[in-house]
Design an enzyme around this catalytic site. Structure first.
Site, mmCIF file in Angstrom:
data_model
loop_
_atom_site.group_PDB
_atom_site.id
_atom_site.type_symbol
_atom_site.label_atom_id
_atom_site.label_comp_id
_atom_site.label_asym_id
_atom_site.label_seq_id
_atom_site.Cartn_x
_atom_site.Cartn_y
_atom_site.Cartn_z
ATOM 1 N N ASP A 1 -5.490 2.081 11.163
ATOM 2 C CA ASP A 1 -6.883 2.239 11.574
ATOM 3 C C ASP A 1 -6.967 2.339 13.094
ATOM 4 O O ASP A 1 -6.115 1.792 13.813
ATOM 5 C CB ASP A 1 -7.721 1.053 11.092
ATOM 6 C CG ASP A 1 -7.871 1.030 9.579
ATOM 7 O OD1 ASP A 1 -7.743 2.100 8.961
ATOM 8 O OD2 ASP A 1 -8.113 -0.060 9.033
ATOM 9 N N TYR B 1 3.056 -7.175 8.930
ATOM 10 C CA TYR B 1 1.850 -7.183 9.758
ATOM 11 C C TYR B 1 1.623 -8.579 10.337
ATOM 12 O O TYR B 1 2.043 -9.595 9.770
ATOM 13 C CB TYR B 1 0.613 -6.824 8.922
ATOM 14 C CG TYR B 1 0.595 -5.439 8.350
ATOM 15 C CD1 TYR B 1 0.069 -4.368 9.080
ATOM 16 C CD2 TYR B 1 1.083 -5.183 7.069
ATOM 17 C CE1 TYR B 1 0.041 -3.089 8.551
ATOM 18 C CE2 TYR B 1 1.048 -3.909 6.530
ATOM 19 C CZ TYR B 1 0.527 -2.869 7.277
ATOM 20 O OH TYR B 1 0.493 -1.605 6.741
ATOM 21 N N ASP C 1 -13.654 -5.371 8.120
ATOM 22 C CA ASP C 1 -13.152 -5.639 9.468
ATOM 23 C C ASP C 1 -14.336 -5.827 10.408
ATOM 24 O O ASP C 1 -15.500 -5.840 9.978
ATOM 25 C CB ASP C 1 -12.201 -4.540 9.947
ATOM 26 C CG ASP C 1 -12.869 -3.172 10.069
ATOM 27 O OD1 ASP C 1 -14.111 -3.087 10.045
ATOM 28 O OD2 ASP C 1 -12.140 -2.167 10.195
ATOM 29 N N ARG D 1 -6.980 -5.454 5.168
ATOM 30 C CA ARG D 1 -8.424 -5.711 5.196
ATOM 31 C C ARG D 1 -8.894 -6.302 3.869
ATOM 32 O O ARG D 1 -9.728 -7.210 3.842
ATOM 33 C CB ARG D 1 -9.184 -4.421 5.502
ATOM 34 C CG ARG D 1 -9.154 -4.033 6.973
ATOM 35 C CD ARG D 1 -10.043 -2.834 7.238
ATOM 36 N NE ARG D 1 -9.492 -1.606 6.682
ATOM 37 C CZ ARG D 1 -10.208 -0.660 6.104
ATOM 38 N NH1 ARG D 1 -11.514 -0.789 5.980
ATOM 39 N NH2 ARG D 1 -9.625 0.434 5.630
#
Length: 309
Positions: free
Chosen positions: A39, A67, A81, A173
């Protein structure tokens, strides 16, 4: 022509598509694409393939990803988010009063996860975000994912710092949103950094600014992993000239065409090289005999030029 892969450390505020366009311009290549989007507000590792390496998408998209980031609790958002609209008034939360290990344990292992409504996942040929922007509801089906590792610590009363090693197709997310739903207070992803894809780590990546400096100095190839060094998790098979002709024509290899395989391993796929070190193809072992069927063939530079003519 450049055939290989550039590991880019993507900065915040630039889309994956724009990062690919920038690399294409800097390196003067016609064909480039990324192996897994980030993103715009996410940072970290973006793998950008060049030339014939773009055909390796099916292999890289299946690799696990690591991550890290921050999750804010107390409010859920429409996009899962910080960019989305709040879905309700904020609720007080004190993560110090919560058994974090018990919470996280329920999200490790095999999971059924619903992707965010605002995502690039396709539904009837269109990205989900096109429906979400029009406020058109879509019945989203859960997808099976696997979260290999998940750890976190509270860095504020309402904020967790986390690390997660996940299978392909996992939306962080959605993970953040689901954690908030589990606690009943809502949550959203505040920050995200991708640190690893398969064997490629963020520590070995270059920023677009660094790549531009290398290109200016004529040293851009220093940032490129050649196509011959990709997919090194698969054994290397060296074939004779008869084998090379078979591969070039899309025909299956016979065991007699193989000069050497190293390391010797039981696997479904092999990287096929000629005796001069050129990557010819990725081949798949036939399940019922000792032959190897080309999965994809890498054309020679001359063959590519002839097609363009």
């Amino acid at each position: 022509m450049i055939h290989g892969l550039v590991a880019v450390d993507k900065e915040r505020g630039i889309s994956s598509h724009d990062a690919v366009a920038r690399v294409r311009c800097l390196l003067g290549v016609r064909k480039a694409g990324h192996f897994g989007t980030l993103d715009p507000n996410a940072t970290g590792l973006l793998l950008i393939a060049l030339g014939q390496a773009t055909r390796f998408f099916d292999f890289f998209v299946k690799q696990d990803k690591l991550y890290s980031g921050l999750i804010r609790f107390g409010t859920a958002t429409s996009t899962y988010d910080s960019e989305g609209e709040a879905l309700g008034p904020p609720q007080p939360v004190d993560l110090a009063a919560i058994d974090l290990e018990a919470l996280l344990a329920g999200f490790r292992g095999r999971q059924l996860q619903v992707p965010p409504a605002f995502s690039a996942k396709k539904f009837k040929g269109k990205p989900l975000y096109t429906y979400a922007r029009r406020r058109q509801p879509v019945a989203l089906e859960p997808v099976e994912v696997f979260i290999h590792e998940l750890s976190a610590r509270a860095v504020a009363a309402d904020t967790l710092a986390f690390r997660a090693l996940t299978s392909s197709g996992t939306y962080i997310r959605s993970l953040a949103h689901d954690l908030g739903q589990k606690l009943g207070c809502g949550a959203y992803l505040l920050e995200l950094k991708r640190e690893r894809i398969g064997r490629f780590a963020l520590a070995g990546a270059v920023t677009l600014e660094q790549l531009a400096a290398l290109a200016e100095a004529g040293r851009e190839l220093e940032a490129v992993t050649p196509i011959e060094r990709l997919l090194e998790e698969y054994p290397k098979m060296i074939v004779n000239q008869a084998g090379r002709r078979c591969i070039s024509n899309g025909m299956a290899l016979k065991a007699s065409d193989v000069l050497k395989i190293f390391p010797a391993a039981s696997t479904d796929f092999f990287r096929i090289f000629d005796d001069e070190g050129k990557l010819l193809a990725i081949a798949e072992k036939e399940p019922h005999n000792m032959s190897f069927k080309p999965y994809l063939v890498i054309p020679s530079e001359q063959e590519t030029l002839d097609v363009r003519r």
